[in-house]
Every structure is written in structure tokens, then in C-alpha cells.
Design an enzyme around this catalytic site. Structure first.
Site, PDB file in Angstrom:
ATOM      1  N   CYS A  80     -12.541   0.212 -10.409  1.00 28.24           N
ATOM      2  CA  CYS A  80     -13.771   1.215 -10.170  1.00 28.24           C
ATOM      3  C   CYS A  80     -13.887   1.998 -11.576  1.00 28.24           C
ATOM      4  O   CYS A  80     -14.861   2.903 -11.573  1.00 28.24           O
ATOM      5  CB  CYS A  80     -13.764   1.890  -8.781  1.00 28.24           C
ATOM      6  SG  CYS A  80     -12.354   2.966  -8.811  1.00 28.24           S
ATOM      7  N   GLU A  98       0.887  -1.240   0.075  1.00 26.93           N
ATOM      8  CA  GLU A  98       0.058  -0.038   0.025  1.00 26.93           C
ATOM      9  C   GLU A  98       0.779   1.291   0.079  1.00 26.93           C
ATOM     10  O   GLU A  98       2.034   1.379   0.683  1.00 26.93           O
ATOM     11  CB  GLU A  98      -0.985   0.225   1.345  1.00 26.93           C
ATOM     12  CG  GLU A  98      -1.679   1.335   1.553  1.00 26.93           C
ATOM     13  CD  GLU A  98      -2.561   2.000   0.239  1.00 26.93           C
ATOM     14  OE1 GLU A  98      -2.726   2.918   0.106  1.00 26.93           O
ATOM     15  OE2 GLU A  98      -3.214   1.002  -0.256  1.00 26.93           O
TER      16      GLU A  98
END
Length: 462
Positions: free
Chosen positions: A418, A348
């Protein structure tokens, strides 16, 4: 607490030229971005708040003489589609808003049509992106062609009340509001029908928010304590911030955050929320990323693990990586699947979110959490991966990252996206590198907006 699907950020102001003029248009097909295509005087016009096949009167909102295309909002429907319905939210109803002299709020641009039509149009957009950007001659057989409904057990088929996170702006007078699409204009609001009952119950629109520029709210679907984040304007005093916090219901935490540094300062309660999904609890601090639809975590985890298990890429002893891992939603489930004989590399980029992942995964010895850029970490920690999972921001992974993923030579890659455009672009990079689409599902995780989520399985071409 921000999402990767924010539709409420201020954009460029209207362009001079023909902006403000009206025109009557025949509406053509849907296009990516929440609008339909029409033509006026030989020029392409992207029209919002229309349905393909309608005849509408529009107000040009971005119509410079040198622009390649113009933009417009519907102000009157002359010939309506049978799929048109009354908009559920008055501030987002374009004809009504413009009749009061201002644009509609953003974030509910498909609310004027049936949910079935919305999903049909989203499927059309995904199909168009796959053929135009990924290089398919037709819709690939790996996808059935549909966009699946999510959350109907909770919303009764209305498509409302699904947001567990919401982002608001503040008017110059200190009232809670939202931006119009591609505009600095802020419209005050007194409800947010797409948000959960817990967010609406805070009644933040009753507060005097002078001194605040932005408000972020998270209300976990598990019913745990909500968090209200205040982004103050420069020079706002601590006394003023505490006065605002005092007006927020006592069952919510309140904190101050700096969007530039990501720092979060407690005013009352805690600076994080406790999320629950797929048998795990997750701490998410401040603006840390979490899926905004109440049913998204379980839906996406289920789709990913089903794809990976069917191909025997996810099993006890497997070596996998979770890229753009956030607070560890997928990582925890992958760790369960591979067991202590396997390993999970969690990557991350955001330091605060990576710290959350360390807290959330501290009891899983098979997980290594690394904060950094995906391509750099993969180069520094080469492994014989059974599978890679990536859930990048809206911009997608990009050519350099795709190249590094391919160079890592995993047996399979699960890609959660997305944005159909960035996904299709990246899929094109994979295909040119000798990989193919082995499976694809699309989900309507953002009802009444143009957004959708896809989960894909990629594998080396035979």
C-alpha cells in the site's frame, strides 16, 4: 479494525519560523506523500491541494529557518489546471477551509482534481519510486504504467462511498471530527463522503462524545452488523461509555478498545464484524486489519492468484506461505487452491488478529496458523516453498525480512503493497539479491487520496 492506510492520525504541530506567511508559487511535479513540489527563494516547498502546472497562493504551514524544506497549503488558485474540479467535501477544500481560519481535514487531499488526473499522478509517483529507489533506469516492462480504477460499478465513477472503515477523532467539545494534515487541530465534521452509506447512516456526529478520544467504525460491505469502537480518555467512567453507546443506532455493535493493549470490551452486541469475500466468511475482531475499500479484497486476491497461477506456482499440492496474513483473506483462497494435498503457512504478528485467523481457517487442515515475526517463523519452519505471499504494513518488509525471504528460496514471491516508496525500496533489496520483477499491477483503491495499492510478482533472475 484499523487499516494500514490511516490518514487521520495526529502529527507534529506547525513549526515556528515563517509558518502563517503567504507566497505565490508555480507548482511543479507531484511527489510521494500527496503534495507537489515548488520553490520559494531557492527552497523546496511541498504544496498540498495543488495540481502540477498551476500558479497558486499558499499559506506556509511548516517553515522553520533550519528546515531542509517547507510545507504549504493552497489558499487561492491564481491559474487553474484544466484538471481541477470543485472539491466534493467542504471541510477538505483547502482554500475554503483557510478562508474560515483553519486548515482542511486530512484524508481527501486529491479531491480537487479529476479521478483520471489523480490516477495519472499516482502512476507518476510509482514510476519515480521505481527508478529512484528500486534502481530501474526506466519504467520496467513488467508494468504497463497505468493505475487501474476499482469500484466504478458501485460508485458510478464518483470515487465516493468506498470506505468500509473510518477513523475519527473527537474535538475538545465532544464532537466527532478529523485531524488536519500534520496537525493536532481537530475539525468537526457532519459527513464523510468517502465512507459507505452504512457508516454515514450511524450519524455519529450527532452524539456527545465527551470522554472519548477516538472512534473507529467498521461497516462490512456485505451489509452485516456494523461495529463502533470507542477509545476513552483516561478516567472516563463506565456510566458515561454506556450513555454514549445508547445513542448509537441499535443495529450497530458498540465496544470499548484500548489502543495500547489492543483489548476490546463489549458494550452492546459483539466485539467483531463478519466480513465476506471471495467465497469465504471472515471474523475480524476489534481493530483487526481488513482492506478498507469495499472491492479491495476481491481485486487483490484476483491479481495475486492470477500472477501465481500463470507461473504454475499455485496448484493442487503446492507449498505456500501467507505472510502478514491478517485474519486470513489470502490464506483461505490459497488453501482452496493447494487443496488438502498441499500446505499453507499463515503468519501474523498481532495476537488478536492471529486468533481470528485460527477461527476463520479451522476447517482447513492444510493451513498452519502461526503468530510471530515473519523472519523468525520462516527460520523456525523451513520448507521448500513454491510461493510466498506478503502483504506488509505501510513501512514494508524491510531489509532483514527480504533477506530471510530470499534465504527461504521460494520459486516465486507475490508482494502486495500500500506504499510505493517502501515497496520500491524492498524491490531494490530483492534485485540486489538476484531477484527480478516479473509482473506488476497498480490499483486506485483509495480515490481522492494520494494512496495506491500494488501487486507484484517476483522471481529469481534468469
Amino acid at each position: 479494525m484499523t487499516t494500514r492506510t490511516s490518514t487521520n492520525a495526529p502529527q507534529a504541530p506547525e513549526t515556528a519560523g515563517h509558518a502563517g506567511e503567504e507566497a505565490v508559487l508555480d507548482v511543479g511535479p507531484v511527489a510521494h506523500g500527496g503534495h507537489c513540489v515548488a520553490r520559494h527563494g531557492g527552497r523546496v516547498v511541498f504544496v498540498r491541494h495543488a495540481v502540477p502546472g498551476e500558479k497558486v497562493r499558499v499559506r506556509l504551514t511548516d517553515a522553520g529557518d533550519d528546515a531542509k524544506f517547507w510545507r504549504a497549503d493552497v489558499i487561492e488558485v491564481l491559474e487553474a489546471s484544466p484538471d481541477r474540479v470543485e472539491h466534493f467535501w467542504r471541510p477538505a477544500d483547502s482554500p475554503r477551509a483557510w478562508s474560515h481560519g483553519h486548515p482542511p481535514v486530512g484524508g481527501a487531499e486529491f479531491g480537487h482534481m479529476t479521478l483520471a488526473k489523480q490516477r495519472s499522478l499516482k502512476a507518476d509517483v510509482l514510476a519515480e519510486q521505481l527508478t529512484r529507489l528500486a534502481g530501474f533506469e526506466q519504467v520496467p516492462p513488467a508494468w504497463t504504467g497505468g493505475v487501474e480504477a476499482v469500484g466504478e460499478n458501485h460508485d458510478g465513477g464518483s470515487g465516493l462511498g468506498w470506505r468500509t472503515r473510518a477513523s475519527f477523532s473527537v474535538t475538545p467539545g465532544g464532537r466527532l471530527g478529523m485531524h488536519a494534515h500534520r496537525s493536532n487541530h481537530i475539525i468537526p465534521i457532519r459527513e464523510m463522503p468517502l465512507a459507505s452509506d452504512a457508516i454515514n447512516a450511524l450519524r455519529l456526529w450527532d452524539l456527545d462524545l465527551q470522554g472519548i478520544e477516538r472512534v473507529e467504525v467498521a461497516a462490512p460491505a456485505n451489509g452485516s452488523r456494523p461495529l463502533v469502537l470507542l477509545a476513552p480518555a483516561p478516567g472516563t467512567r463506565d456510566k458515561r461509555l454506556r450513555a454514549i453507546a445508547a445513542g448509537v443506532p441499535e443495529d450497530a455493535s458498540v465496544a470499548v478498545f484500548d489502543p495500547l493493549t489492543g483489548s476490546v470490551t463489549q458494550l452492546r452486541g459483539r466485539t467483531w464484524v463478519q466480513e465476506s469475500a471471495v467465497g469465504h466468511d471472515y471474523r475480524v475482531t476489534g481493530e483487526g486489519f481488513w482492506q478498507i475499500h469495499r472491492d479491495a479484497p476481491g481485486t487483490l486476491v484476483g491479481a495475486v492468484t492470477e500472477f501465481l497461477r500463470e507461473g504454475d506456482f499455485l496448484h493442487a499440492g503446492a507449498v505456500v506461505a501467507d505472510l502478514y496474513a491478517g485474519a486470513g483473506l489470502f490464506t483461505a483462497v490459497l488453501a482452496d487452491a493447494v487443496g488438502e494435498t498441499g500446505s499453507v503457512l499463515s503468519v501474523e504478528g498481532a495476537p488478536g488478529t492471529s486468533r481470528d485467523a485460527r477461527k476463520n481457517l479451522h476447517s482447513a487442515p492444510q493451513v498452519e496458523v502461526v503468530q510471530g515475526r515473519v523472519e523468525r517463523v520462516l527460520r523456525q519452519k523451513p520448507r521448500n516453498f513454491d510461493a510466498l505471499l506478503l502483504d506488509p504494513p505501510r513501512a514494508g518488509a524491510g531489509k532483514a525480512v527480504v533477506g530471510q525471504l530470499v534465504a527461504s528460496q521460494p520459486r516465486a514471491i507475490a508482494y502486495v503493497s500500500c506504499d510505493p516508496a517502501s515497496f520500491a525500496r524492498d524491490l531494490g533489496y530483492f534485485r540486489r539479491s538476484g531477484w527480478d520483477l516479473a509482473g506488476l499491477r497498480a490499483f486506485d483503491l483509495y480515490p481522492h487520496t494520494h494512496h495506491l495499492e500494488t501487486v507484484a510478482l517476483l522471481a529469481p533472475a534468469p
